[in-house]
Design an enzyme around this catalytic site. Structure first.
Site, short mmCIF file in Angstrom:
data_model
loop_
_atom_site.label_atom_id
_atom_site.label_comp_id
_atom_site.label_asym_id
_atom_site.label_seq_id
_atom_site.Cartn_x
_atom_site.Cartn_y
_atom_site.Cartn_z
N GLY A 20 0.82 -1.30 0.03
CA GLY A 20 0.08 -0.11 0.06
C GLY A 20 0.91 1.36 0.04
O GLY A 20 0.36 2.49 0.64
N ILE A 46 -0.75 -1.35 -6.05
CA ILE A 46 -1.59 -1.83 -6.95
C ILE A 46 -1.50 -0.68 -8.22
O ILE A 46 -1.75 -1.06 -9.30
CB ILE A 46 -3.10 -1.90 -6.35
CG1 ILE A 46 -4.17 -2.59 -7.37
CG2 ILE A 46 -3.65 -0.52 -6.15
CD1 ILE A 46 -4.05 -4.10 -7.21
N ARG A 47 -0.87 0.30 -7.80
CA ARG A 47 -0.96 1.34 -8.94
C ARG A 47 0.46 1.71 -8.86
O ARG A 47 1.22 1.76 -7.88
CB ARG A 47 -1.55 2.68 -8.41
CG ARG A 47 -3.18 2.45 -8.96
CD ARG A 47 -3.94 3.75 -8.81
NE ARG A 47 -5.35 3.37 -8.70
CZ ARG A 47 -5.75 3.08 -7.41
NH1 ARG A 47 -5.19 3.16 -6.08
NH2 ARG A 47 -6.85 2.72 -7.13
N ASP A 64 -0.97 -6.86 -7.03
CA ASP A 64 -1.93 -7.26 -5.97
C ASP A 64 -1.47 -7.98 -4.82
O ASP A 64 -0.93 -8.83 -5.13
CB ASP A 64 -3.19 -7.64 -6.73
CG ASP A 64 -4.37 -7.94 -6.14
OD1 ASP A 64 -4.32 -7.85 -4.55
OD2 ASP A 64 -5.39 -8.23 -6.64
N TYR A 164 -14.88 -3.24 6.87
CA TYR A 164 -13.17 -2.83 7.23
C TYR A 164 -12.91 -3.16 8.72
O TYR A 164 -12.08 -3.50 8.97
CB TYR A 164 -13.06 -1.61 6.85
CG TYR A 164 -11.97 -0.98 7.25
CD1 TYR A 164 -10.68 -1.24 6.48
CD2 TYR A 164 -11.82 0.17 8.11
CE1 TYR A 164 -9.49 -0.83 7.00
CE2 TYR A 164 -10.79 0.89 8.71
CZ TYR A 164 -9.52 0.22 7.73
OH TYR A 164 -8.44 0.90 8.26
N LYS A 168 -10.23 -5.66 10.24
CA LYS A 168 -9.19 -5.36 10.94
C LYS A 168 -9.07 -6.05 12.19
O LYS A 168 -8.09 -6.51 12.53
CB LYS A 168 -9.14 -3.74 11.04
CG LYS A 168 -8.78 -2.96 10.08
CD LYS A 168 -7.20 -3.16 9.61
CE LYS A 168 -6.81 -2.28 8.23
NZ LYS A 168 -5.36 -2.64 7.96
C1 AKB Z 1 -11.71 5.07 7.66
O1 AKB Z 1 -12.34 6.04 8.01
O2 AKB Z 1 -11.91 4.18 7.24
C2 AKB Z 1 -10.37 5.15 8.19
C3 AKB Z 1 -10.41 4.57 9.63
C4 AKB Z 1 -10.60 5.73 10.81
O3 AKB Z 1 -10.23 3.56 9.82
N1 AKB Z 1 -9.54 6.25 8.14
#
Ligand code: AKB
Length: 350
Positions: A20, A46-47, A64, A164, A168
């Protein structure tokens, strides 16, 4: 695709791997590592990376993190001693393509942990794996509970509502598993095959880049819009409060944690934060710095619900105690010494 060829012939060069690398944190981290004298940076994104960032790296790859063949090439080419695994799909973007987010945020991390374990096994030194997680790992049921929770400790309120956040929280556990229990029943297991160190970042604010794909983005978006004399409609209510820190403090924290002696660390994952204005308080500060700023509040109910589930504040005393986390910027100096002068210069030059 390799962008710069390795000086190595048959021998494997020792390297620090950054995934990343083209993102907000990656840019700052690569500059800081290079400034500290590191000449063994291998960057993956990735870029294609900016020319300036490429010039600071020993070698860069476009690809990737889920590409097994690419990771195999990294394994064959380098003796990786340290990994900063920054690649991820953030909380807003992930809600549009949750399965892809899972592939990248979980599948990609699992592949990299496996790469780290294989590297440790092949060169006999434990790879240090550094992972930014975030306040998205938390999930607080309602605003009343959020107000009562105060400074949230690392092990409380872990009921994330975003893909997300779930990703995490899970990869934090995977890191701990690889560090302490990997293949625990196998005859040929190696105890403590790697070192795993994670931080839970709050929202990050950079003077140099505007983030995309996150839900804490309202703060940096507001500041950058004001500096460009553009109106900004904030997508959360004025009373919304979550913690933030500046990008230089985030980079410094990653380096401090990476360099901390192992025996000082009492946990695998640490909370971090610097200041936590409400969105309304932030708007007032921004208007003080940029008097023409036109800021309105037009909450997006779904994104609001995500931010409402994140803590208003976190307890970062473990990071302060164990490895000396001490952010340079408080809310005042973040604006007066970092954000305002640098953002002004950036948009005046542009
Ligand atoms: C997001 O907004 O997804 C991130 C975070 C606070 O995890 N910046």
């Amino acid at each position: 695709m390799t962008q710069k060829s390795s000086a190595a012939g048959g021998r494997r060069n020792s390297a620090v791997l950054i995934t990343g690398a083209g993102g907000e944190v990656g840019h700052g981290l690569i500059r800081a590592l290079h400034d500290s004298g590191r000449r063994d940076i291998v960057a993956l994104d990735i870029r294609k990376l900016d020319r300036e960032i490429r010039s600071l790296c020993m070698e860069t790859f476009v690809g990737d993190i889920c590409d097994a063949a690419l990771l195999g090439r990294l394994l064959a080419t380098f003796e990786i001693t340290e990994m900063f695994h920054l690649a991820a799909l953030l909380s807003t973007r992930a809600e549009f393509t949750p399965e892809t987010a899972h592939d990248v945020n979980v599948g990609g991390t699992l592949s990299l942990l496996q790469l780290a374990a294989e590297q440790s096994r092949s060169h006999g030194r434990r790879v240090r794996f550094i992972l930014p997680s975030s306040i998205a790992a938390y999930g607080i049921a309602d605003l009343e509970t959020k107000a009562a929770a105060g400074k949230v400790l690392e092990d409380d309120h872990l009921m994330p509502t975003t893909m997300y956040g779930c990703n995490k929280l899970y990869v934090e556990h995977l890191g701990r598993y690889y560090a302490s229990h990997y293949r625990q029943l196998a005859q040929d297991r190696i105890d403590n095959i790697l070192e795993f160190r994670g931080v839970r970042f709050p929202g990050l604010i950079s003077a140099d880049t505007v983030p995309s794909g996150g839900t804490s983005d309202f703060a940096p978006e507001m500041i950058h819009a004001a500096a460009q004399d553009e109106p900004y409609a904030c997508f959360v209510r004025p009373d919304t409060r979550i913690p933030f820190m500046t990008m230089p403090d985030a980079i410094q924290a990653l380096l401090q944690l990476a360099n901390a002696p192992e025996d000082a660390l009492s946990r695998h994952v640490y909370n971090l934060q610097s200041f936590n204005p409400s969105a309304g308080e932030l708007a007032k500060i921004v208007q003080g710095a940029f008097p023409n700023a036109e800021i309105t509040f037009e909450p997006d109910l779904q994104r609001q619900a995500i931010v409402d589930s994140w803590p208003a504040d976190v307890d970062d005393s473990a990071a302060r105690r164990d490895w000396g986390f001490a952010p340079e910027h408080d809310l005042d100096t973040a604006f007066s010494e970092y954000l305002v002068p640098r953002i002004r210069a950036r948009y005046t030059e542009a």
